[in-house]
Design a protein around this motif. Structure first.
Motif, PDB file in Angstrom:
ATOM      1  N   VAL A   1       0.957  -1.232  -0.092  1.00  0.00           N
ATOM      2  CA  VAL A   1      -0.019   0.175  -0.146  1.00  0.00           C
ATOM      3  C   VAL A   1       0.870   1.135   0.147  1.00  0.00           C
ATOM      4  CG1 VAL A   1      -1.552   1.255   1.387  1.00  0.00           C
ATOM      5  CG2 VAL A   1      -1.934  -1.224   1.228  1.00  0.00           C
ATOM      6  N   ASN A   2       0.673   2.071  -0.945  1.00  0.00           N
ATOM      7  CA  ASN A   2       1.389   3.181  -1.183  1.00  0.00           C
ATOM      8  C   ASN A   2       1.245   4.300   0.127  1.00  0.00           C
ATOM      9  OD1 ASN A   2       2.743   5.583  -1.879  1.00  0.00           O
ATOM     10  ND2 ASN A   2       2.145   5.517  -3.923  1.00  0.00           N
ATOM     11  N   ARG A   3       2.337   4.361   1.000  1.00  0.00           N
ATOM     12  CA  ARG A   3       2.531   5.193   2.201  1.00  0.00           C
ATOM     13  C   ARG A   3       1.998   6.435   1.675  1.00  0.00           C
ATOM     14  NH1 ARG A   3       4.580   2.633   6.782  1.00  0.00           N
ATOM     15  NH2 ARG A   3       4.520   0.431   6.522  1.00  0.00           N
ATOM     16  N   ASN A   4       2.523   7.092   0.703  1.00  0.00           N
ATOM     17  CA  ASN A   4       2.393   8.543   0.528  1.00  0.00           C
ATOM     18  C   ASN A   4       0.850   8.816   0.201  1.00  0.00           C
ATOM     19  OD1 ASN A   4       5.077   8.846   0.083  1.00  0.00           O
ATOM     20  ND2 ASN A   4       4.927   8.276  -2.128  1.00  0.00           N
ATOM     21  N   LEU A   5      -0.042   7.876  -0.008  1.00  0.00           N
ATOM     22  CA  LEU A   5      -1.503   7.963  -0.199  1.00  0.00           C
ATOM     23  C   LEU A   5      -2.058   8.388   1.224  1.00  0.00           C
ATOM     24  CD1 LEU A   5      -2.412   5.447  -2.966  1.00  0.00           C
ATOM     25  CD2 LEU A   5      -2.150   7.876  -3.189  1.00  0.00           C
ATOM     26  N   ILE A   6      -1.761   7.149   1.993  1.00  0.00           N
ATOM     27  CA  ILE A   6      -1.925   7.516   3.643  1.00  0.00           C
ATOM     28  C   ILE A   6      -1.632   8.890   4.004  1.00  0.00           C
ATOM     29  CG2 ILE A   6      -2.064   6.469   5.831  1.00  0.00           C
ATOM     30  CD1 ILE A   6      -1.208   3.809   4.437  1.00  0.00           C
ATOM     31  N   GLU A   7      -0.346   9.005   3.936  1.00  0.00           N
ATOM     32  CA  GLU A   7       0.131  10.586   4.374  1.00  0.00           C
ATOM     33  C   GLU A   7      -0.688  11.621   3.695  1.00  0.00           C
ATOM     34  OE1 GLU A   7       4.496  10.625   3.802  1.00  0.00           O
ATOM     35  OE2 GLU A   7       4.521   8.869   5.136  1.00  0.00           O
ATOM     36  N   ALA A   8      -0.888  11.458   2.441  1.00  0.00           N
ATOM     37  CA  ALA A   8      -1.567  12.664   1.771  1.00  0.00           C
ATOM     38  C   ALA A   8      -3.130  12.744   2.519  1.00  0.00           C
ATOM     39  CB  ALA A   8      -1.705  12.251   0.335  1.00  0.00           C
ATOM     40  N   ALA A   9      -3.731  11.499   2.803  1.00  0.00           N
ATOM     41  CA  ALA A   9      -5.114  11.509   3.158  1.00  0.00           C
ATOM     42  C   ALA A   9      -5.090  12.191   4.402  1.00  0.00           C
ATOM     43  CB  ALA A   9      -5.419  10.224   3.477  1.00  0.00           C
TER      44      ALA A   9
ATOM     45  N   VAL B   1      -8.534   4.544   2.587  1.00  0.00           N
ATOM     46  CA  VAL B   1      -7.447   4.411   1.879  1.00  0.00           C
ATOM     47  C   VAL B   1      -6.865   3.181   1.765  1.00  0.00           C
ATOM     48  CG1 VAL B   1      -5.070   5.184   1.423  1.00  0.00           C
ATOM     49  CG2 VAL B   1      -6.993   6.841   1.929  1.00  0.00           C
ATOM     50  N   ILE B   2      -6.385   2.505   3.198  1.00  0.00           N
ATOM     51  CA  ILE B   2      -5.976   1.350   3.271  1.00  0.00           C
ATOM     52  C   ILE B   2      -6.882   0.162   2.998  1.00  0.00           C
ATOM     53  CG2 ILE B   2      -4.816  -0.308   5.055  1.00  0.00           C
ATOM     54  CD1 ILE B   2      -4.017   2.286   6.581  1.00  0.00           C
ATOM     55  N   VAL B   3      -8.151   0.089   3.437  1.00  0.00           N
ATOM     56  CA  VAL B   3      -9.077  -0.940   2.974  1.00  0.00           C
ATOM     57  C   VAL B   3      -9.236  -0.941   1.507  1.00  0.00           C
ATOM     58  CG1 VAL B   3     -11.489  -1.895   3.269  1.00  0.00           C
ATOM     59  CG2 VAL B   3     -10.110  -1.089   5.272  1.00  0.00           C
ATOM     60  N   PRO B   4      -9.622   0.095   0.915  1.00  0.00           N
ATOM     61  CA  PRO B   4      -9.803  -0.196  -0.510  1.00  0.00           C
ATOM     62  C   PRO B   4      -8.519  -0.592  -1.351  1.00  0.00           C
ATOM     63  CG  PRO B   4     -10.659   2.087   0.259  1.00  0.00           C
ATOM     64  CD  PRO B   4      -9.860   1.298   1.284  1.00  0.00           C
ATOM     65  N   LEU B   5      -7.359  -0.175  -0.935  1.00  0.00           N
ATOM     66  CA  LEU B   5      -6.072  -0.749  -1.590  1.00  0.00           C
ATOM     67  C   LEU B   5      -5.822  -1.879  -1.111  1.00  0.00           C
ATOM     68  CD1 LEU B   5      -3.854   2.832  -1.362  1.00  0.00           C
ATOM     69  CD2 LEU B   5      -5.200   1.796  -3.383  1.00  0.00           C
ATOM     70  N   SER B   6      -6.291  -2.556  -0.350  1.00  0.00           N
ATOM     71  CA  SER B   6      -6.009  -4.029   0.234  1.00  0.00           C
ATOM     72  C   SER B   6      -7.123  -4.838  -0.063  1.00  0.00           C
ATOM     73  CB  SER B   6      -5.554  -4.059   1.731  1.00  0.00           C
ATOM     74  OG  SER B   6      -6.470  -3.359   2.285  1.00  0.00           O
TER      75      SER B   6
END
Lengths: 389, 302
Positions: free
Chosen positions: B188-196, B210-215
């Motif tokens: 999972v791209n950490r940048n997306l989590i940080e951006a959120a 972010v995390i659930v949809p990406l996993s």
């Protein structure tokens, strides 16, 4: 424990060789693979002085077989099975002649005879039968007609009530109907096999019936009703003895129609575990040594049967590491310690002068058999109904 | 490149069939052939205790004639599906949380160590694990002893119920599901989590959006795997479920244990094969559903 092989001739499964037979051979081979039994005895590597036996655990233990090997200067190879159906599968998966002896449960003799696997012999060849309890000399399962027999009994014991004496009294254990007592709701264990349980249920409904497997449809219906009534009392169906032993130790089960599991439990220090055969009667399992019809080593195979009929051999066989049982040769008591005789019932019965407690149990029990008047399926369907009820 | 050493076009290369042969052969020998044999065997009969290759639908007629009465194979099947689905749900939740803990809470250099610890049970015998659970969960087991010491006198009844079956299965599935979900979460791209987070999302919102949809793909795959393995398992139901463990559906055995009992007690391998074929058909249906779910999740991620 089986393998590749080089058939002696094209007869893989019996006398008929045609497309069907070949398909059956293929079925057996694939069945072997499916069952995970990929080792088949290597016929080409077979030495002339080798005896091959298909048997339950215990017979292969060094203590039991060493004397025979030394006396005859041969090697005995064992293929171990667990359960009569597995025995039939193993037998059918190998070319005829692979085994010299099959050690089978008495009721499976009928099936072995039907597939032309065993050969009758004169019981006079086995002098030790004179020391057997009379019931083992008259077992209808092994009578082949014209005074011949299909096999010689070697080991037996009982399927009866095993119970935790902290919860069930000795008096209660003497009656199958005690299993219905409210205090045992959800506390009864059942061995997951229709034959012994339905035999016991048959005796509970038709006390002391000579053959509890010989029932009319109406009588079988009464057995079904008895089982369905028992269902709410049942906590578990164990696929083997170990699961039920564990459940009794853990306290999940306090009694069951499971036989004399108390022997091993007592040896392990669980003095509160007991077993008995209720007054209505109980089922007895019996192992029988047979002679394979296609054996190339029949003389030696018969010698093995004679060897297994001896009291001192049965004393070892019935007290193996695999499990404890009893021997039909009553002289077995002479070869056991006082403690062993006490544990296995070879001591005087105070209520029946002149006979041992084990003889009382034998008299009170009936040999396990196949259904006589109905197809096996009818009985299995009833047992499934009991299990899923 | 000299003349004469021209590489043939890829569609004419012998390398392709050479590399394809082992997997195709493996698939044919270990999947297609046994499956075909099982299906065919189910249509044969038994005469005089021997299998006869004579076509008959008798086994299926017999099984379906008592699917919901007498032997009640159907109820056992429903029980199995119910236990498999619920077990897989609980197993995925448990393993997802554990994998998240490893990925997001453990420093990177220690993650492999924790992953190894999490999948350690995989290297011990499944049967021994089940017997160990019996000792823990039994009425006179460790758990009830501890609860008794804490003043709770009524013992928890877990063994010989389908709760016991699920516990054994979850322990069995966990190492594999943890690996599947760890691999999913580590990608999972950490940048997306940080951006959120920087855009004002709470931790919970970042997790759900972010995390659930990406996993999702890993979750679907783990769930499908869990259902299929649980559906086919027989040991946990026998040793912890008591063979007839009660669920809200009733006290029915698992279908797999019905097959095993049929094999052990009835000289009629074709009927057992027919029972097994029904199970395989259900499994294939489950695979198809899982594949479609995974495919949909993949398309949503793309």
């Amino acid at each position: 424990m089986k393998s590749s092989h080089e058939p002696r001739n094209s007869d893989l499964t019996g006398p008929r060789v045609n497309r069907r037979t070949l398909l059956k051979g293929g079925a057996a081979a694939a069945g072997a693979a499916a069952a995970g039994s990929l080792t088949i005895f290597l016929r080409t590597a077979r030495a002339a002085d080798t005896l091959r036996v298909l048997c339950w655990p215990g017979y292969e233990e060094k203590d039991v077989i060493q004397e025979f090997e030394d006396t005859h200067g041969v090697k005995v190879e064992f293929k171990i099975y667990i359960g009569g159906e597995q025995m039939l599968q193993f037998f059918n998966q190998t070319p005829r002649g692979t085994y010299d002896n099959v050690l089978a449960d008495a009721e499976y003799i009928r099936k072995l005879a039907a597939i032309d696997a065993v050969e009758p012999y004169n019981p006079g060849e086995v002098p030790e039968l004179a020391n057997y309890h009379p019931k083992f000399n008259n077992m209808h399962q092994v009578q082949a007609g014209d005074g011949m027999v299909w096999g010689t009994p070697t080991r037996f014991s009982f399927y009866a009530i095993s119970y935790n004496s902290d919860h069930m009294s000795f008096e209660e254990s003497g009656d199958w109907n005690s299993l219905f007592l409210p205090k045992f709701e959800g506390k009864i264990g059942i061995f997951d096999w229709y034959l012994p349980n339905m035999g016991n249920a048959s005796l509970a409904v038709h006390p002391n019936k000579e053959n509890p497997y010989d029932l009319t449809d109406e009588q079988l219906g009464a057995v079904r009703d008895w089982l369905l009534r028992l269902r709410p009392q049942v906590n578990m169906f164990g696929s083997g003895a170990q699961a039920i032993v564990q459940a009794m130790i853990n306290g999940d089960v306090v009694a069951g129609m499971i036989g004399d599991l108390d022997i091993d439990l007592k040896l392990a220090g669980y003095t509160n575990m007991e077993s008995t055969i209720p007054v209505q009667g109980g089922i007895r399992w019996q192992e029988v040594a047979t002679l394979c019809k296609q054996s190339e080593n029949k003389e030696l195979a018969l010698e093995w049967i004679k060897y297994m009929s001896q009291a001192h051999v049965q004393a070892k066989l019935a007290y193996t590491k695999a499990f404890k049982a009893r021997g039909p040769n009553l002289k077995i008591a002479d070869h056991w310690t006082e403690e062993q005789n006490q544990l296995l019932g070879y001591y005087p019965d105070p209520n029946n002068p002149g006979q041992m407690w084990v003889e009382t149990l034998i008299d009170r029990s009936v040999g396990r058999d196949l259904p006589v008047q109905q197809e096996e399926k009818a009985w299995i369907d009833i047992f499934n109904e009991f299990k899923t009820g | 490149m000299t003349e004469g050493s021209v590489i043939p076009p890829s569609n004419r290369s012998l390398l392709k069939p050479a590399f394809l042969a082992p997997p195709v052969g493996y698939y044919l020998i270990f999947f297609v052939a046994p499956l075909a044999f099982l299906v065919v065997l189910g249509f044969w009969i038994v005469r005089d205790y021997q299998i006869v290759a004579e076509f008959s639908v008798g086994n299926y007629v017999d099984i379906f004639s008592q699917f919901f009465s007498r032997s009640r194979f159907g109820w056992a099947l429903v029980q199995s599906i119910y236990i498999a689905v619920t077990t897989s749900v609980f197993a995925v939740i448990f393993c997802y949380l554990l994998a998240m803990g490893i990925v997001f809470c453990i420093p990177e250099r220690y993650q492999r160590l924790f992953l190894v610890l999490a999948i350690l049970p995989f290297w011990s015998s499944y049967i021994l694990r089940l017997f160990a659970w019996q000792l823990i969960l039994a009425q006179k087991g460790v758990l009830n002893h501890v609860l008794g010491e804490l003043g709770l006198d009524d013992p928890l009844i877990i063994t010989n119920t389908q709760i016991g079956t699920r516990i054994g299965l979850i322990h069995y599935l966990a190492p594999i599901l943890i690996i599947i979900l760890y691999v999913t979460l580590i990608n999972v791209n950490r940048n997306l989590i940080e951006a959120a987070r920087e855009l004002g999302a709470t931790r919970l919102q970042a997790f759900w959006r972010v995390i659930v949809p990406l996993s999702r793909l890993g979750l679907v795959f783990a769930f499908g795997f869990g259902v299929i393995v649980s559906f086919g398992d027989v040991l946990s139901g026998l040793l912890l479920g008591g063979g007839i463990g009660r669920s809200w559906l009733g006290s029915y055995p698992l279908y797999s244990s019905m097959i095993m009992a049929d094999y052990n007690s009835y000289t009629n391998l074709p009927r057992t094969a027919a029972l097994a074929t029904i199970m395989v058909i259900i499994m294939v249906a489950m695979l198809v559903v899982a594949y479609r779910m995974a495919d949909r999740a993949k398309r949503q991620l793309a």
